[in-house]
Design a protein around this motif. Structure first.
Motif, short mmCIF file in Angstrom:
data_model
loop_
_atom_site.label_atom_id
_atom_site.label_comp_id
_atom_site.label_asym_id
_atom_site.label_seq_id
_atom_site.Cartn_x
_atom_site.Cartn_y
_atom_site.Cartn_z
N TRP A 32 0.83 -1.20 0.00
CA TRP A 32 0.00 0.00 0.00
C TRP A 32 0.87 1.25 0.00
CZ3 TRP A 32 -4.97 -0.29 -1.08
CH2 TRP A 32 -5.63 -1.50 -0.86
N MET A 33 0.48 2.20 -0.83
CA MET A 33 1.24 3.44 -0.97
C MET A 33 0.28 4.63 -0.94
SD MET A 33 3.63 4.67 -4.19
CE MET A 33 4.90 3.47 -3.82
N LEU A 34 0.77 5.74 -0.38
CA LEU A 34 -0.03 6.97 -0.38
C LEU A 34 -0.24 7.43 -1.82
CD1 LEU A 34 -1.34 9.35 1.19
CD2 LEU A 34 0.89 10.49 1.05
N TRP A 35 -1.50 7.61 -2.20
CA TRP A 35 -1.81 8.15 -3.53
C TRP A 35 -1.76 9.67 -3.50
CZ3 TRP A 35 -6.19 11.06 -5.10
CH2 TRP A 35 -6.27 11.26 -6.47
N ASP A 36 -2.54 10.27 -2.63
CA ASP A 36 -2.56 11.73 -2.50
C ASP A 36 -3.52 12.08 -1.36
OD1 ASP A 36 -2.15 14.46 -3.00
OD2 ASP A 36 -2.10 14.14 -5.16
N LYS B 144 -5.49 9.17 0.82
CA LYS B 144 -5.98 8.03 0.04
C LYS B 144 -4.80 7.14 -0.34
CE LYS B 144 -10.15 10.09 -1.99
NZ LYS B 144 -11.08 9.02 -1.60
N PHE B 145 -5.00 5.84 -0.25
CA PHE B 145 -3.94 4.87 -0.53
C PHE B 145 -4.36 3.94 -1.66
CE2 PHE B 145 -3.41 6.28 3.79
CZ PHE B 145 -2.05 6.39 3.97
N PHE B 146 -3.36 3.39 -2.36
CA PHE B 146 -3.64 2.40 -3.40
C PHE B 146 -2.59 1.30 -3.34
CE2 PHE B 146 -0.29 4.71 -5.37
CZ PHE B 146 0.21 3.97 -6.42
N ARG B 147 -2.91 0.15 -3.89
CA ARG B 147 -1.97 -0.98 -3.91
C ARG B 147 -1.06 -0.81 -5.12
NH1 ARG B 147 -2.29 -5.60 -0.70
NH2 ARG B 147 -0.31 -6.73 -0.89
#
Length: 219
Positions: free
Chosen positions: A182-186, A196-199
């Motif tokens: 999981w990484m910070l999207w924005d 908001k996070f995305f894989r």
């Protein structure tokens, strides 16, 4: 549009690390957006990062840096702006402390992005106008502020990708799929700065970045 960005060091801090700075494995979409905005941004446009191409091998290094223990609160700044008494200074000698930073060495990426016109556009704001402004500024190496990789002490270089120029292929080209977790999207500024996070998954050195706001009107 594509730009090539590179530098000596980078630190895209993981928010779950409270005391120490530990970088994500690659640049975050929000940091990539910040680089684009440093070249050209107006309220009439919103940058959307489509893909991130990881060019160099992911390598980490670490060091201790002097940092400040606290920061001036937003409330104090607002009080001062309203003419009230507020303390807007810091004693760096008293508040200095050493913290470990785990950072990236020799980062290099291709940022593939587009922009969208927003509700703040005026009659003179057109796709062609902002597209040509960005191209001109990127070609000339112009920016409103020095782009950086996560921390301002880690400056980023940039170059527009067009014509015969193209960076070397990714170190991860033809390598197995890599799950970067999981990484910070924005931050969602329309919803109280909600993170908001995305894989993030890297395949052949490319990370597909979702648009988690999806306002429409892609350029």
């Amino acid at each position: 549009m594509k730009i090539f960005v590179w530098g000596d060091l980078a630190c895209f801090t993981r928010p779950e690390m409270k005391a120490e700075r530990v970088s994500y494995d690659v640049i975050t979409p929000s940091a990539a957006r910040g680089i684009l905005e440093s070249i050209h941004w107006k309220p009439a446009i919103r940058w959307v990062v489509n893909r991130i191409h990881v060019i160099n091998e992911i390598k980490f290094s670490s060091l201790k840096r002097n940092e400040i223990r606290t920061k001036i609160s937003a409330g104090a700044v607002k009080s001062a702006m309203n003419g009230k008494d507020a303390v807007l200074r810091q004693n760096t000698s008293e508040e200095r402390e050493q913290r470990m930073t785990v950072m990236l060495s020799q980062p290099a990426y291709i940022i593939e992005a587009h922009f969208e016109l927003t509700a703040h556009k005026g009659d003179s704001d057109t796709v062609e106008k902002h597209y040509n402004i960005f191209l001109r500024r990127a070609r000339n190496g112009q920016c409103f502020q020095q782009p950086y990789f996560g921390c301002k002490e880690f400056p980023a270089n940039f170059r527009l990708i067009e014509g015969d120029f193209y960076p070397d292929k990714s170190f991860y080209k033809d390598k197995p799929l890599i799950d970067l977790q999981w990484m910070l999207w924005d931050l969602d500024y329309t919803n109280g700065m909600t993170p908001k996070f995305f894989r993030a998954v890297m395949e052949n050195g490319v990370i597909e970045v979702p648009d988690m706001l999806g306002e429409g009107g892609a350029v």
